[in-house]
Design an enzyme around this catalytic site. Sequence first.
Site, PDB file in Angstrom:
ATOM      1  N   LYS A 190       0.854  -1.191   0.000  1.00 17.12           N
ATOM      2  CA  LYS A 190       0.000   0.000   0.000  1.00 17.12           C
ATOM      3  C   LYS A 190       0.886   1.236   0.000  1.00 17.12           C
ATOM      4  O   LYS A 190       1.543   1.561   0.975  1.00 17.12           O
ATOM      5  CB  LYS A 190      -0.936   0.033   1.212  1.00 17.12           C
ATOM      6  CG  LYS A 190      -2.105   0.923   0.912  1.00 17.12           C
ATOM      7  CD  LYS A 190      -2.623   1.843   1.970  1.00 17.12           C
ATOM      8  CE  LYS A 190      -1.784   2.786   2.693  1.00 17.12           C
ATOM      9  NZ  LYS A 190      -1.582   4.095   2.008  1.00 17.12           N
ATOM     10  N   GLY A 243       7.023   4.594   8.462  1.00 19.51           N
ATOM     11  CA  GLY A 243       6.193   5.786   8.626  1.00 19.51           C
ATOM     12  C   GLY A 243       6.355   6.363  10.017  1.00 19.51           C
ATOM     13  O   GLY A 243       7.392   6.192  10.652  1.00 19.51           O
ATOM     14  N   SER A 244       5.302   7.008  10.505  1.00 19.50           N
ATOM     15  CA  SER A 244       5.393   7.707  11.792  1.00 19.50           C
ATOM     16  C   SER A 244       5.265   6.727  12.957  1.00 19.50           C
ATOM     17  O   SER A 244       4.675   5.650  12.822  1.00 19.50           O
ATOM     18  CB  SER A 244       4.280   8.752  11.883  1.00 19.50           C
ATOM     19  OG  SER A 244       3.021   8.106  11.911  1.00 19.50           O
ATOM     20  N   GLY A 248       2.857   3.500  13.604  1.00 22.18           N
ATOM     21  CA  GLY A 248       3.552   2.261  13.987  1.00 22.18           C
ATOM     22  C   GLY A 248       2.881   1.596  15.184  1.00 22.18           C
ATOM     23  O   GLY A 248       2.714   0.373  15.228  1.00 22.18           O
ATOM     24  N   CYS A 299      13.628  10.184   7.601  1.00 23.99           N
ATOM     25  CA  CYS A 299      13.415   9.718   8.970  1.00 23.99           C
ATOM     26  C   CYS A 299      14.656   9.900   9.839  1.00 23.99           C
ATOM     27  O   CYS A 299      14.539  10.132  11.028  1.00 23.99           O
ATOM     28  CB  CYS A 299      12.965   8.270   8.951  1.00 23.99           C
ATOM     29  SG  CYS A 299      13.919   7.259   7.818  1.00 23.99           S
TER      30      CYS A 299
END
Length: 497
Positions: A190, A243-244, A248, A299
């Site tokens: 995705k 991701g963030s 998570g 990140c």
Amino acid sequence: MNEITQFTTRHPFLDGKPKRMLVDGKWLEAASGKTFQTINPSTGEVLAEVAEGDAEDIDRAVAAARRAFTGPWSKFKPFERQNLLLKLAELVEKHFEELAALDTLDMGAPISRTVGNKLRALGMLRYYAGQAVSIHGETIENSLPGEYASFTLKEPVGVVGAIIPWNGPLTATIWKIGPALATGCTVVLKPAEEAPLTPLRLAELCQEAGVPPGVVNVVPGYGETAGAALANHRDVDKVAFTGSHLTGQKIIQASAGNLKRVSLELGGKSPDVVFADADLDAAVPGAGMAVFANSGQICSAGTRLFVERKIYQEFSQRVADYGKSLKVGNSSDPATQVGPLVSTEQLDRVTGYLAIGRQEGARPLSGGERLTEGDMAKGFFVPPTVFADVKDEMRIAQEEIFGPVISAIPFDDIEEVIARANATQFGLGSGLWTRDVTKAHKLARAIRAGSVWINCYQAMDPAVPFGGYKMSGYGRESGKQHVEEYLNVKSVWIRTA
Ligand code: NAI
Ligand code: MG
């Protein structure tokens, strides 16, 4: 006009037709018929309508991935998986400028940067190709050697749900499907809703390379719908998430239903420590690009810049001046060094932190405001910003901003800076600049983070593991460890007596 700029003005993938999703080797509309728009953050223009997948589409894709996992794909020999990855690398090489331009248009990374990622992207695919033929178990001497023989097999973990962010769509996609193809897993990927185009184009190249139907499926859609459905799915064996940290945490909760395996590559607030004895001419651009690259949307960006007090004023000002010297502009311009932020949400978030920084008493030495002159107003531009007079407890020194914003903080001695560098919930990257080997070794061991860069920042290689400590997540990408994340260990016993 060179070839690169040609692709950024008239891109063959942007043909005006809605982009479909790849499920079971077929390009489908969403079951709901819905689409969403993806835009160019340099201009605000709509690039394409994209099929908006949700739970129903995820169900179909997971079912296809399961059939593929137990079907002919399971009979592929390691060298056949290797050949597929090498073929894919060849196609990515052939179409690289086009893929780089798509990343640039969809998420706003400067074209110089996305084109510059070529060796890395190809190196990753070829590294995973090598790993495909390097998977092996062990023969283990048990305590009854004459009576029992024991050995281990490494088996693919199964159907992998891959959820990726928008800050580097091409490499993020390769980072998920590379190890899956190497190990014999199947994938439902995705993409981020902000930048779904490159993953879809790469999926076409997977087909062209001969990846069998259902082995790689790509379902674009929103996080709360398609993403959550994938993370919750009972027939997914593993979720690989980038991701963030907040998402998570949701991924872990969603994994509880079937106890699927999870690997998490999350955010950071990485320290970058500059000692007075460093080669400052190298450290100025080094510390600057540790944050200004990709407009800070990395990140592991080195956003907490600790500078030894006796050079603090001068060094912070030099980094600010370096930031001012960078060309901010439309990402498709080959001269641009700093492009826009990815979306209006990200713009609001970053400008919000700029306001918070000023309220907290930090002093911008450069940048500090959104750029709105002329065409800039149509895009989401924030210039390189250096805040001085930052205190450890300020929000701009603790929270991930994900913009081109450095918080410069003075320190006095090495023990103190170790403690302060580690005083964060995160632990992804870290940097230090010194000519003193003793200091370098000491910090390399003392910093609690997955990567330490000494006299450099953000160095990456397909063979060198990357990942987090603490709330930056767990699991490693790149390196042998990455492939292990996609494998199960089976122990086999034989009674020999
Ligand atoms: P996000 O973590 O929400 O999005 C990343 C991916 O997760 C996207 O594909 C999204 O659709 C998906 N997602 C969102 N909610 C989900 C859910 N409930 N279940 C499953 N999947 C879900 O990050 P977002 O909203 O794009 O950015 C917000 C902040 O997160 C940024 O400002 C930045 O601080 C941080 N971030 C960190 C990244 C990193 O590489 N460490 C990458 C992207 C964002
Ligand atoms: Mg976009």
